[in-house]
Design a protein around this motif. Structure first.
Motif, PDB file in Angstrom:
ATOM      1  N   SER A 115       0.831  -1.201   0.000  1.00  0.00           N
ATOM      2  CA  SER A 115       0.000   0.000   0.000  1.00  0.00           C
ATOM      3  C   SER A 115       0.863   1.246   0.000  1.00  0.00           C
ATOM      4  CB  SER A 115      -0.913   0.024   1.236  1.00  0.00           C
ATOM      5  OG  SER A 115      -1.835  -1.035   1.196  1.00  0.00           O
ATOM      6  N   THR A 116       0.549   2.162  -0.898  1.00  0.00           N
ATOM      7  CA  THR A 116       1.186   3.469  -0.868  1.00  0.00           C
ATOM      8  C   THR A 116       0.562   4.286   0.260  1.00  0.00           C
ATOM      9  OG1 THR A 116      -0.422   4.464  -2.355  1.00  0.00           O
ATOM     10  CG2 THR A 116       1.491   3.375  -3.365  1.00  0.00           C
ATOM     11  N   ILE A 117       1.165   5.431   0.557  1.00  0.00           N
ATOM     12  CA  ILE A 117       0.587   6.293   1.593  1.00  0.00           C
ATOM     13  C   ILE A 117      -0.818   6.724   1.193  1.00  0.00           C
ATOM     14  CG2 ILE A 117       0.740   8.636   2.538  1.00  0.00           C
ATOM     15  CD1 ILE A 117       3.597   8.177   3.137  1.00  0.00           C
ATOM     16  N   THR A 118      -1.030   6.997  -0.095  1.00  0.00           N
ATOM     17  CA  THR A 118      -2.370   7.407  -0.535  1.00  0.00           C
ATOM     18  C   THR A 118      -3.366   6.276  -0.350  1.00  0.00           C
ATOM     19  OG1 THR A 118      -1.255   8.750  -2.205  1.00  0.00           O
ATOM     20  CG2 THR A 118      -3.624   8.553  -2.379  1.00  0.00           C
ATOM     21  N   GLU A 157      -5.506  11.084  -5.513  1.00  0.00           N
ATOM     22  CA  GLU A 157      -4.365  11.672  -6.230  1.00  0.00           C
ATOM     23  C   GLU A 157      -4.824  12.678  -7.287  1.00  0.00           C
ATOM     24  OE1 GLU A 157      -1.154  11.330  -5.875  1.00  0.00           O
ATOM     25  OE2 GLU A 157      -0.854   9.559  -4.619  1.00  0.00           O
ATOM     26  N   LYS A 189       0.175  16.306  -3.273  1.00  0.00           N
ATOM     27  CA  LYS A 189       0.941  15.391  -2.410  1.00  0.00           C
ATOM     28  C   LYS A 189       1.021  15.942  -0.988  1.00  0.00           C
ATOM     29  CE  LYS A 189       2.305  12.210  -5.399  1.00  0.00           C
ATOM     30  NZ  LYS A 189       1.912  10.789  -5.264  1.00  0.00           N
TER      31      LYS A 189
END
Length: 204
Positions: free
Chosen positions: A21-24, A58, A63
């Motif tokens: 998992s990305t931070i987003t 996104e 960011k």
């Protein structure tokens, strides 16, 4: 995602497997309980839904906004949620007052909020030395010990007495009754006041 899949499928078993998992994507899980991780693990379908939600974030947020939201919603340790609560609960200060060592400790807690102090200190030291080769790891270890030793119990609240009436109001009503001691009516609901004070103490 590919790197995580490779490690999980073909790892040597000695190192801990990692998520993908990305931070987003993690932020999407924090914003929508249906996308949050479960103790039973994730299915490919739930991971796909999380990725779609992350793409929407996104597309609409910068960011900086994504990182700010993540830091304000993530769990750090115990019941400390959000960087503001974590900074005050562990270090007794606002996030703007954190030094490099304290900031490294909070960043390290994001990876594993329940990790033991020694592991947190080791990770925080490595992070601090990425930013400054001369970072003092002994000081960071002391900061971790002091932060984890801080009591989580809130101080007794001076905002109400046994009846639930705030002392400021009690003095004002006493003054309004004068020397006669006559009853003075107020729109304040004592039961509601006690409930609000208890809720505030729990939240603090």
């Amino acid at each position: 995602i590919g790197a995580a899949a490779w490690d999980n499928l073909f790892g040597d078993g000695k190192t801990r497997t990692r998520g993908a998992s990305t931070i987003t994507m993690q932020l999407a899980g924090l914003l929508d309980p249906k996308l949050a991780p479960r103790s039973s693990g994730r299915t490919w379908a739930s991971k796909w839904d999380q990725a779609l939600a992350a793409r929407e974030l996104e597309a609409g947020w910068s960011k900086r906004q994504i990182l700010e939201a993540y830091l304000n919603l993530a769990s750090y340790r115990g019941e400390l949620q959000g960087i503001g609560a974590a900074a005050r609960g562990l270090f007794g200060k606002a996030p703007s007052g954190l030094d490099a060592g304290e900031a490294s400790i909070l960043a390290s807690l994001l990876r594993a909020p329940t990790a033991p102090g020694r592991m947190v200190a080791r990770r925080a030291c490595a992070l601090a030395r990425e930013l400054d080769a001369h970072a003092d790891c002994a000081a960071i270890e002391w900061q971790v010990d002091a932060a984890f030793a801080r009591t989580a119990a809130p101080a007794s609240s001076p905002t109400s007495n046994a009846t639930g009436v705030p002392p400021q109001l009690a003095r004002r009503l006493a003054g309004a009754s004068g020397a006669s001691g006559a009853a003075v009516r107020s729109t304040l609901d004592a039961d509601l006041q006690r409930f609000a004070a208890a809720a505030l103490r729990r939240r603090l």
